[in-house]
Write an enzyme that holds these catalytic residues in place. Structure first.
Site, PDB file in Angstrom:
ATOM      1  N   LYS A  20      -5.475  -5.671  -4.718  1.00  0.00           N
ATOM      2  CA  LYS A  20      -6.234  -6.340  -3.756  1.00  0.00           C
ATOM      3  C   LYS A  20      -7.204  -5.223  -3.724  1.00  0.00           C
ATOM      4  O   LYS A  20      -7.591  -4.019  -3.807  1.00  0.00           O
ATOM      5  CB  LYS A  20      -5.321  -6.443  -2.343  1.00  0.00           C
ATOM      6  CG  LYS A  20      -4.823  -5.071  -1.485  1.00  0.00           C
ATOM      7  CD  LYS A  20      -3.827  -5.493  -0.612  1.00  0.00           C
ATOM      8  CE  LYS A  20      -3.638  -4.259   0.200  1.00  0.00           C
ATOM      9  NZ  LYS A  20      -4.682  -3.585   1.226  1.00  0.00           N
ATOM     10  N   CYS A  33      -3.545  -3.282   6.718  1.00  0.00           N
ATOM     11  CA  CYS A  33      -3.230  -4.118   5.848  1.00  0.00           C
ATOM     12  C   CYS A  33      -2.079  -5.044   5.919  1.00  0.00           C
ATOM     13  O   CYS A  33      -1.997  -5.997   5.306  1.00  0.00           O
ATOM     14  CB  CYS A  33      -3.115  -3.185   4.690  1.00  0.00           C
ATOM     15  SG  CYS A  33      -4.755  -2.364   3.958  1.00  0.00           S
ATOM     16  N   ASP A  44       0.990  -1.125   0.044  1.00  0.00           N
ATOM     17  CA  ASP A  44      -0.049   0.081  -0.017  1.00  0.00           C
ATOM     18  C   ASP A  44       0.669   1.004   0.025  1.00  0.00           C
ATOM     19  O   ASP A  44       0.068   2.350   0.387  1.00  0.00           O
ATOM     20  CB  ASP A  44      -0.913   0.115   1.261  1.00  0.00           C
ATOM     21  CG  ASP A  44      -2.194  -0.784   1.056  1.00  0.00           C
ATOM     22  OD1 ASP A  44      -2.200  -1.391   0.029  1.00  0.00           O
ATOM     23  OD2 ASP A  44      -2.663  -1.060   1.957  1.00  0.00           O
TER      24      ASP A  44
END
Length: 277
Positions: free
Chosen positions: A181, A214, A71
């Site tokens: 994702k 995450c 991320d």
């Protein structure tokens, strides 16, 4: 992650020798030779690397290890991204950037896979349930997943948008792998597990943001799936209070794997010879 989304030149595509090969990795490939199809795979030679870690020091196999960076995207890390325009402090999200800038050249020279595991949602949000959509928006006036912020860089976290792209300081290179994702965990309803298993990967090193969201969710699912998991503490960050990170580190060491540092990993990689392209 479809075949056309892989970045060309990845070492996972290498075919040994001149014989036609069929498979995603050098160690998972059939060979067509002399009119016969050989199903005999040639496993990669082990490449052990000693790594200080907690609660036990480790020896990892670089031939079966991937670094998963989670991320590090404009919508989370850039001041004009989705989070920044919500008024959220992006300084915590940017902390891994210099750490990764120092580590990634050595990691790429070592020749092991680098996986960017990023949010990349459908533009129509049809697979995002009410809970996910509410938590991303909170109020009727808020900007949610797939919506545009006042400084319009495109729909938030939609595949192919500016916000879903890596921050410019951590640009992908040929040989890197991109996995999209649409949940906190990179393994939920995605192709990440299939890609890693077909490459013969058994050990995963984790970096990125947010440590307790995450990164931790992806690491937990990886452990549940049977991967060896190592969290690189100094290459992760979160805007949550420090005690939350302390809890994550405690649980990783107790239940899910090990913790180490990018600094120690980089030092261990320094003396390795570069892998041939």
């Amino acid at each position: 992650m479809h075949s056309d989304e892989r970045i060309p030149g990845t070492k996972l595509d290498t075919t040994p020798g001149d014989a036609p090969g069929f498979g995603p990795a050098a160690g998972n490939r059939w060979q067509l030779q002399d009119g016969r199809l050989s199903l005999v795979r040639t496993p990669p030679a082990p490449r052990p690397l000693a790594l200080p870690a907690q609660p036990e020091s480790l020896v990892i196999d670089l031939a079966r290890t991937a670094l998963v960076v989670v991320d590090m995207q404009n919508d989370f890390c850039h001041p004009e991204g989705w989070f920044g325009q919500k008024g959220l402090d992006v300084q915590a999200a940017r902390r891994p950037i210099p750490v990764l800038q120092a580590l990634l050249p050595a990691w790429r020279r070592a020749g092991s896979p680098l996986v960017w595991c990023n949010w990349g949602i459908r533009a129509d949000r049809r697979n995002l349930g009410p809970t996910v959509q509410f938590k991303g928006k909170r109020t009727a006036e808020g900007v949610g997943y797939g919506e545009r912020s006042p400084i319009d860089h495109g729909p938030s976290l939609v595949q192919g948008s500016w916000g879903a792209a890596l921050v410019e300081e951590l640009a992908a290179e040929p040989g890197d792998i991109l996995a999209h994702k649409h949940r906190l965990s990179g393994f939920w309803d995605s192709e990440l597990d299939s890609v890693l298993r077909n490459a013969g990967i058994t050990t995963l090193l984790f970096a990125g943001i947010n440590t307790d969201r995450c990164v931790f969710s992806t690491l937990q699912d990886a452990a549940f799936l049977g991967y060896d998991c190592v969290l690189l503490e100094d290459a992760c960050s979160t805007s949550s209070p420090d005690y939350v990170t302390d809890g994550v580190l405690y649980l990783v060491r107790l239940l899910h794997g090990f913790t180490a540092t990018a600094a120690d990993l980089g030092a261990a990689l320094t003396d390795l010879p570069s892998q041939p392209d």
